[in-house]
Design a protein around this motif. Structure first.
Motif, short mmCIF file in Angstrom:
data_model
loop_
_atom_site.label_atom_id
_atom_site.label_comp_id
_atom_site.label_asym_id
_atom_site.label_seq_id
_atom_site.Cartn_x
_atom_site.Cartn_y
_atom_site.Cartn_z
N THR A 4 42.36 35.04 -15.28
CA THR A 4 43.59 34.84 -16.03
C THR A 4 43.37 35.22 -17.49
O THR A 4 42.42 34.76 -18.12
N VAL A 5 44.22 36.09 -18.00
CA VAL A 5 44.12 36.52 -19.40
C VAL A 5 45.08 35.68 -20.23
O VAL A 5 46.30 35.71 -20.02
N SER A 6 44.55 34.91 -21.12
CA SER A 6 45.39 34.04 -21.94
C SER A 6 46.07 34.86 -23.04
O SER A 6 45.47 35.75 -23.64
N GLN A 7 47.33 34.56 -23.28
CA GLN A 7 48.08 35.25 -24.32
C GLN A 7 47.89 34.52 -25.65
O GLN A 7 47.87 33.29 -25.70
N PRO A 8 47.71 35.26 -26.73
CA PRO A 8 47.51 34.61 -28.03
C PRO A 8 48.77 33.87 -28.48
O PRO A 8 49.89 34.27 -28.15
N VAL A 9 48.56 32.80 -29.20
CA VAL A 9 49.68 32.04 -29.76
C VAL A 9 49.99 32.63 -31.13
O VAL A 9 49.14 32.63 -32.03
N ASP A 65 46.54 32.65 -32.95
CA ASP A 65 45.67 31.54 -32.56
C ASP A 65 45.12 30.80 -33.78
O ASP A 65 43.94 30.44 -33.83
N SER A 122 42.48 43.35 -28.38
CA SER A 122 43.32 42.15 -28.41
C SER A 122 42.63 40.95 -29.01
O SER A 122 43.29 39.99 -29.41
N LYS A 123 41.30 40.98 -29.05
CA LYS A 123 40.57 39.86 -29.65
C LYS A 123 40.66 39.93 -31.17
O LYS A 123 40.81 40.99 -31.76
#
Length: 239
Positions: A4-9, A65, A122-123
């Motif tokens: 599961t790839v978490s989406q940034p807040v 994040d 994306s990081k």
């Protein structure tokens, strides 16, 4: 089973007044000339209203994040931005959704130094492409290579991301949010001979720079003076 790839807040927070902004020099002397030329023709044509914001190498902020992200596009255009408070205060940065709309268009000029214009990292800190596409969701992303004169225009599709657009029969792209065509023009300005990004109106008329307007006015005056001479009238004797 795929991970599961978490989406940034993503949040939109005003930059602290004492935040030290990076003062990196531009990596190509052509970039300020190209950006200034884009803005100049818009101003002279009356296309920039007080509520609009045009920035060059100017920080656009978002919080990812809980970490501040700042990208400084070579050129961007916002249709509606809130005025600074107080009004005379110098704007240090721009946070969309907090201080106004998302930029309608962002332009990056490629140079010999790799600047990550195509980076989908994306990081934290995210790449430029990821920042404009996924975080800001800028409708139009433009990449221009001024030495070779090639231009790429990407339009945001909500489900597929940025999609490469095709030019019209004149090699230009209609930019809906500005109401003008964008294309490549070759010529000289400010002692630079080469490729430039230019604006054309809906009728295909080129938006002129200041020097071009002066030249056109001078040509009109010379034509009028010649017509008077043909009629036997000295134009310098007319009060």
């Amino acid at each position: 089973m795929s991970p599961t790839v978490s989406q940034p807040v993503i949040t939109w927070e005003k930059l602290p007044p004492d935040y030290p902004l990076p003062d990196d020099p531009v990596d190509n002397l052509n970039q300020p000339l190209l950006a200034t030329a884009l803005t100049e023709s818009l101003e002279l044509a009356g296309c920039i209203q007080p509520e609009m914001l045009v920035g060059t190498n100017f920080g656009i902020c978002a919080t990812m994040d809980g970490k501040l992200v700042i990208k400084a596009p070579d050129w961007f255009f916002v249709r509606s931005a809130l005025p600074t408070n107080p009004p005379q205060q110098t704007r240090r940065s721009y946070t969309p959704n907090l201080e106004g709309e998302i930029p309608a268009i962002v332009i990056e000029f490629l140079s010999e130094t790799e600047g990550g214009e195509y980076s989908i990292k994306s990081k934290y800190p995210p790449g430029k492409w990821f920042f404009y596409e996924k975080i800001l969701q800028v409708p139009i992303y433009v990449i221009f290579e001024p030495n070779a004169g090639w231009l790429e225009v990407y339009q945001l599709d909500p489900s597929r991301g940025y999609q490469l657009q095709q030019p019209d029969e004149n090699g230009r792209y209609w930019i809906e949010n500005i109401g003008l065509f964008l294309g490549v023009w070759r010529g000289t300005k400010t002692n630079r001979m080469g490729y430039w990004l230019r604006w054309w109106d809906e009728a295909g008329k080129l938006l002129l720079w200041g020097t071009e307007r002066l030249q056109k006015e001078q040509q009109l005056r010379e034509k009028m003076a010649q017509k008077l001479r043909d009629l036997g009238v000295n134009p310098y004797e007319i009060e």
